[in-house]
Design an enzyme around this catalytic site. Structure first.
Site: not given
Ligand code: IMP
Length: 195
Positions: A72, A175, A181, A11-12, A15, A155, A152-153
């Site tokens: 993912d 969390k 996750r 991952t990059n 968070h 949340d 993040f994202g």
């Molecule tokens: P990806 O797995 O990095 O492709 O994440 C997909 C999208 O879901 C991105 O916009 C992330 O910011 C969001 N995301 C991934 N994991 C979480 C989380 O644990 N909480 C909130 N948003 C998440």
């Protein structure tokens, strides 16, 4: 001194890395992509979570030789027929802007009273010649406005069932104990511990 077991987490996302390191605990040395010198922006071209997780894990195994896992994640909203789903990162455009994604989600849910949603994470583990998957999910509702500073994202707009605060208002441990996750990662840990 005990020798730590090591594995790459592809991952990059700083968070995600922080969450995974906390969940995996001190006996694991979790290497990031930058630590192994991988600067590629691995394209997520599949239309499923498992497909994208597989692409990332296989890429590292094939190009760098390390055992690796990748996750993912998608946010699936019932009233939007499962959107944004696998496209959660790019919901409001290709620049992966979390604030814009949340804003668009709230806009698309204006007037919607069924707020049910769930996060789903698929982890792909590429180890030796083997490929395995581990899934975790958490159900809840989408709030009407963002709240909280942490996480993040999405949340700030996700209220898990049985709680009265969003993921953003929780500590990392709170969390991780109930999150998509956290659940997927504990299945991975159990597999790695018992193989
Ligand atoms: P990806 O797995 O990095 O492709 O994440 C997909 C999208 O879901 C991105 O916009 C992330 O910011 C969001 N995301 C991934 N994991 C979480 C989380 O644990 N909480 C909130 N948003 C998440």
């Amino acid at each position: 001194m005990t020798v730590k077991k090591q594995i790459v987490f592809a991952t990059n996302n700083a968070h995600k890395l922080e969450e995974i390191r906390k969940i995996m605990g001190p006996e694991w040395h979790i290497m990031s992509l930058s630590e192994i010198g991988c600067t590629a922006d691995i394209p997520e071209t599949a239309d499923t979570l498992s497909g994208n997780a597989e692409i990332k894990a296989r890429y590292v195994k094939e190009h760098f030789g390390y055992d690796c896992f990748a996750d993912d994640t998608g946010l699936l909203v019932d009233a939007l027929d499962g959107a944004p789903g696998v496209y959660s990162a790019r919901y409001a455009g290709e620049n992966h802007d979390s604030v814009a994604n949340m804003k668009l989600l709230l806009e698309n849910m204006k007037g919607v009273t069924d707020r049910k949603a769930h996060f789903s994470t698929v982890i792909a583990l590429a180890e030796g010649d083997d490929l395995r998957f581990f899934e975790g999910s958490v159900h809840g509702v989408i709030t009407y406005t963002p709240s909280g500073e942490g996480g993040f994202g999405y949340d700030p707009v996700f209220l898990p069932d049985g709680y009265d605060v969003t993921f953003s208002c929780m500590s990392a441990d709170e969390k991780n104990a109930i999150s998509h996750r956290g659940r997927a990662t504990r299945k991975l840990i159990e597999y790695l511990a018992n193989k």
